[in-house]
Scaffold this active site. Structure first.
Site, PDB file in Angstrom:
ATOM      1  CG  HIS A   5      -2.175  -0.743   1.028  1.00 14.14           C
ATOM      2  ND1 HIS A   5      -3.320  -0.205   0.475  1.00 14.14           N
ATOM      3  CD2 HIS A   5      -2.454  -2.032   1.280  1.00 14.14           C
ATOM      4  CE1 HIS A   5      -4.249  -1.142   0.418  1.00 14.14           C
ATOM      5  NE2 HIS A   5      -3.754  -2.263   0.902  1.00 14.14           N
ATOM      6  CE  LYS A  57     -13.826   6.965  -0.484  1.00  8.60           C
ATOM      7  NZ  LYS A  57     -13.206   7.313   0.827  1.00  8.60           N
ATOM      8  CB  THR A 113     -10.023   5.193  -2.454  1.00  7.94           C
ATOM      9  OG1 THR A 113      -9.783   5.519  -1.067  1.00  7.94           O
ATOM     10  CG2 THR A 113      -9.285   3.929  -2.831  1.00  7.94           C
ATOM     11  CE  LYS A 140      -6.628  14.099  -0.239  1.00  3.47           C
ATOM     12  NZ  LYS A 140      -6.531  12.877  -1.000  1.00  3.47           N
ATOM     13  NE  ARG A 141      -5.439  10.069   9.832  1.00  2.00           N
ATOM     14  CZ  ARG A 141      -5.218   9.118  10.715  1.00  2.00           C
ATOM     15  NH1 ARG A 141      -5.985   8.040  10.759  1.00  2.00           N
ATOM     16  NH2 ARG A 141      -4.254   9.225  11.612  1.00  2.00           N
ATOM     17  CE  LYS A 196      -3.238  10.858   2.838  1.00  2.00           C
ATOM     18  NZ  LYS A 196      -3.968  10.258   1.707  1.00  2.00           N
TER      19      LYS A 196
HETATM   20  C1  LIG Z   1     -11.951   7.323   1.200  1.00  2.00           C
HETATM   21  C2  LIG Z   1     -11.563   7.697   2.555  1.00  2.00           C
HETATM   22  C3  LIG Z   1     -10.222   7.928   2.861  1.00  2.00           C
HETATM   23  C4  LIG Z   1      -9.121   7.846   1.828  1.00  2.00           C
HETATM   24  O1  LIG Z   1      -9.006   9.106   1.194  1.00  2.00           O
HETATM   25  P1  LIG Z   1      -7.738   9.488   0.307  1.00  2.00           P
HETATM   26  O2  LIG Z   1      -8.103  10.829  -0.239  1.00  2.00           O
HETATM   27  O3  LIG Z   1      -7.640   8.446  -0.774  1.00  2.00           O
HETATM   28  O4  LIG Z   1      -6.567   9.510   1.198  1.00  2.00           O
HETATM   29  C5  LIG Z   1      -9.891   8.287   4.161  1.00  2.00           C
HETATM   30  N1  LIG Z   1     -10.835   8.413   5.112  1.00  2.00           N
HETATM   31  C6  LIG Z   1     -12.137   8.207   4.849  1.00  2.00           C
HETATM   32  C7  LIG Z   1     -13.131   8.387   5.938  1.00  2.00           C
HETATM   33  C8  LIG Z   1     -12.551   7.848   3.569  1.00  2.00           C
HETATM   34  O5  LIG Z   1     -13.851   7.644   3.324  1.00  2.00           O
END
Ligand SMILES: *Cc1c(COP(=O)(O)O)cnc(C)c1O
Length: 815
Positions: free
Chosen positions: A355, A655, A651, A543-544, A549
């Site tokens: 990952h 979305k 991911t 995101k985190r 990032k």
């Molecule tokens: C999809 C998702 C992530 C991953 O987001 P990235 O932008 O790909 O880092 C992290 N936290 C939650 C709650 C998510 O739904």
């Protein structure tokens, strides 16, 4: 129960009184939630049993997805959706005076994961069940999920997430299926019939108790299982303790120590925690999971040579890598296999997903820790390493450096990635770029040794949660326009390209986005007690929080926009609302300072009358799956701005695309594959690419100070981090951030990419003014998002890694 509104209402009313022993008119929303939850459990029970019986009778190959994280979120809405009961229940409840959305709010998020990795596991569970594959999840039932984040004075404060406080309607405790997991002890060797036999003595045995959660496939007939394990003290330990003269209080202490193994989820994302308790969690999952997998296999009464034909074990990152030596141990010590036979069985059964290539995330356990906690398992790891090094020695006799570099044990540490590569038949990256980097750089020597093991499986997301459930209006428009085939075959979403030139359709798309934005605006207004303009551009980064990032680049750019307006109050800008959401690992100091900076900027910007109507900034606390479902359908712009090469896939990007947002992003992770389909006209790409980033790291020629000297806009913003002014109440308030950029030469190229990032944002401003064209771009994003449905990803895993029999294409006809 859920066939029509009136049948539902009747059942619901009976069940309510029967279960709660009080009249319906005294119901709370939580009561309603619990009763509907238990009705769903009752409804699916029969099909759950049927699915399991069919597995046993057919003997079809079973996949077990082992993961320390499952970020499931709420289940009520998605379970109703997959049961086909969403509309019936919404209508029935409405007639009784209740709003389904409010009922859904009663459920605590199952936050048993940190971010992308855990959410991927959850999306995969939904796809496996919906596509009717025999695939199950195997995880840990943490008593506390990922911490709840509160913002106090602009700073992150962590609160425990006791998600089980009000019970969990979805789980089934299966005490009869408990297994024993052993830690510590020492290994004794003896000879038996000319064979060496290994016994672990004086080990501490504890119970692993499984809780099963039904994973309801789309259509509601195919039900897989998420089995999560909880640690409990065993009666044996009690008896021994008492015999040894232990007191009752000592036992209580002991019991608490045992339970601490599954007490909480480690809150680190893309960062490795070398704590003993974490290693215990990992072995606990592997040992308990394997025992239950093998118990099911044993019912087939086949020799273990058949295991790879009947069972696939997939490990989500290296966290469950101990299944490899643990399965070796079982085959050799308990089933009597020789090393080579056992190794062949193990390597044909196990597969591994990598990952991340961030070095701080690579797991390395101290040899002494593994040896003490798991003495026999460690012996096996040692033997794996010995044999592997011998193989390397033979292959590369004059390259001792290469052998040291590839060894499983090195510098008194066990390198879990090397063990995972060694012990599995498939190693996959999670986007094409990430897999290429694994092959060419990070794992190059392993790729040269085992080229056939490496492959790519680009991540995906379930369109059932992220489109059908999160954006019901858009789903309705799709079905009205092109029927419901897209629900079972998300590639059919591309059919909406036929409507791109249809002004009426575009208007519908615009209205849906506006309504989603109005809803989010109402949520934010309520939280912050301020107005939010739903016609402004909603520019979102959720995101985190992590250096790579680059939330920092985003907020520095917002500071720049503020400076611009202050310098030229009549500047013509499309109004923007910047929305952030991000949890920082509690020990990640710099990340927490960035949260404070975002909140400080938000305060200054939002209360300044000079920028009113042009710029707003909000940090939404406690980013989680349920909050994501609220935010993402309302986004115009999706910020996917990681330093190229650092984000394995992402991911979140998918979305947003599936909800019609346009991406501003770097050529990183799955953004690259989005770009290949969308082209430059439907995406805002900027910044260094992976090769340029790599060159900078290699040749060391980057100087962040040089960038400052060239660009006065950046210099101004950077100075505002340390000099009292609009964003700094006292001198050096954000000096750590300042130093990360200047003294530490900006590891993630925030300053280098800043100018092009600002240019891309100006392109967004220009493009947004042309509403019709913007909508065409949005439609292109929607149309191509089917490619990123996790159903496709799971079909690829099933075919190419797990070697499952093909499933026939589902359609709404047989749902
Ligand atoms: C999809 C998702 C992530 C991953 O987001 P990235 O932008 O790909 O880092 C992290 N936290 C939650 C709650 C998510 O739904």
């Amino acid at each position: 129960m859920f066939t029509d509104k009136d049948t539902f209402k009747q059942h619901f009313q009976e069940q309510f009184v029967g279960q709660l022993g009080k009249p319906l008119k005294e119901a709370t929303s939580e009561d309603i939630y619990k009763v509907i939850g238990s009705m769903i459990r009752e409804e699916v029970g029969k099909f759950w049993a049927q699915t399991n019986t069919s597995y046993r009778e057919s003997g079809e190959k079973q996949v077990y997805y082992l993961s320390l994280e499952f970020l499931m979120g709420r289940l009520l809405g998605n379970n109703l959706l997959n049961l086909g009961a969403l509309n019936v229940v919404r209508a029935g409840l409405s007639e009784l005076g209740w709003d389904l959305e409010e009922i859904e709010e009663q459920e605590a998020d199952a936050g048993l994961g940190n971010g992308g990795l855990g959410r991927l596991a959850a999306c995969f569970m939904d796809s496996l069940a919906s596509l009717q594959y025999a695939g199950h999840g195997c995880g840990i039932r943490y008593k506390y999920g990922l911490f709840e984040q509160r913002i106090v004075d602009g700073n992150q404060v962590e609160l425990p997430d006791y998600w089980l406080q009000r019970g969990n309607v979805w789980e089934e405790r299966r005490y009869d299926k408990r297994v024993e997991v052993s830690f510590w002890g020492r290994v004794e060797t003896r000879e038996e019939n000319g064979r060496l036999v290994f016994d672990t003595v004086d080990a501490e045995g504890i119970w692993a108790v499984p809780y099963d959660v039904p994973l309801i496939g789309f259509g509601g007939r195919h039900i897989n299982t998420l089995r999560i394990w909880s640690a409990e003290a065993s009666e044996n330990a009690v008896r021994q303790g008492m015999q040894a003269g232990g007191s009752y209080y000592k036992y209580l202490d002991y019991s608490r120590t045992v339970e601490s193994i599954t007490e909480f989820l480690y809150p680190d994302d893309s960062q490795y925690e070398g704590k003993l308790l974490r290693l215990k969690q990992q072995y606990f999952l592997c040992s308990a999971g394997l025992q239950s997998i093998l118990r099911t296999f044993d019912k087939l009464e086949l020799p273990y040579e058949e295991l790879p034909n009947k069972v696939a074990i997939h490990i989500n990152d290296t966290h469950p890598t101990l299944v490899i030596p643990e399965l070796m141990r079982i085959l050799i010590d308990m089933k009597g296999y020789g090393w080579d036979e056992a190794w062949s069985i193990v390597t044909r059964t196990v597969s591994y997903t990598n990952h991340t290539i961030l070095s701080e995330a690579l797991e390395k356990w101290p040899v002494v820790m593994v040896k003490d906690l798991l003495p026999r398992v460690y012996m096996i790891i040692e033997e794996i390493n010995k044999r592997f090094c011998a193989e390397l020695m033979e292959k590369y006799p004059d390259q001792p450096d290469r052998i040291a570099q590839m060894a499983v044990i090195h510098d008194d540490q066990v390198r879990m990635a090397h063990l995972a590569i060694n012990g599995s038949h498939s190693i996959n990256g999670v986007s094409q770029l990430h897999t290429d980097i694994l092959k060419e750089k990070e794992m190059r020597s392993f790729y040269e040794l085992y080229p056939e093991r490496f492959n790519n499986k680009t991540n995906g997301i379930t369109h059932r949660r992220w489109l059908m459930h999160a954006n019901p209006e858009l789903s309705r428009l799709y079905t009205e326009s092109m029927g419901d085939g897209w629900m079972t075959n998300p590639y059919e979403l591309s059919q909406i390209l036929n409507y791109k030139e249809d002004a009426g359709f575009r208007q519908r798309i615009q209205q849906i986005k506006l309504r989603n934005k109005q809803k989010l605006a109402a949520y934010i207004s309520h939280k912050f007690d301020t107005s939010v303009d739903p016609t402004s551009i909603f520019d979102v980064q959720v995101k985190r929080l992590h250096g790579y990032k680059r939330q920092l680049m985003n907020i520095l750019h917002v500071m720049h926009l503020y400076n611009e307006i202050k310098a030229n109050p009549s500047i013509d800008r499309v109004p923007r609302t910047f929305i952030f959401g991000a949890k920082a690992a509690p020990s990640y100091y710099l990340a927490k300072r960035i949260i404070k900076l975002i909140n400080t900027v938000a305060e200054t910007v939002n209360r300044d009358p000079q920028v009113r109507g042009k710029l707003k900034v909000f940090f939404l606390e406690n980013y989680s799956v349920s909050l994501a479902e609220r935010i993402i359908p309302a986004a115009d712009i999706s910020e996917q701005i990681s330093t190229a090469s650092k984000e394995a896939s992402g991911t979140g990007n998918m979305k947003f695309m599936m909800n019609g947002a346009l991406t501003i992003g770097t050529m990183d992770g799955a953004n690259v594959e989005m770009y290949e389909m969308l082209g430059a006209e439907n995406m805002f790409i900027f910044g260094l690419n992976a090769e340029q980033v790599n060159n900078y790291y290699q040749n060391g020629q980057y100087s962040s100070a040089g960038v400052l000297a060239r660009d006065s806009r950046i210099a101004q913003v950077i100075n505002q981090l340390i000099q009292p002014g609009p964003f700094c109440t006292h001198e050096n308030e954000f000096e750590e951030i300042y130093h990360s950029l200047i003294s530490h030469n900006d590891e993630y190229f925030v300053l280098e990419d800043f100018a092009d990032y600002a240019r891309a944002h100006r392109d967004i401003d220009a493009a947004y003014r042309d509403t019709e064209n913007w909508t065409r771009k949005s439609i292109a994003n929607l149309a191509h998002s089917g490619r990123f449905a996790s159903d496709n990803t799971i079909h690829e895993y099933a075919r190419e890694i797990w070697k499952l029999a093909e499933k026939k294409q589902l359609s709404m006809m047989n749902i």
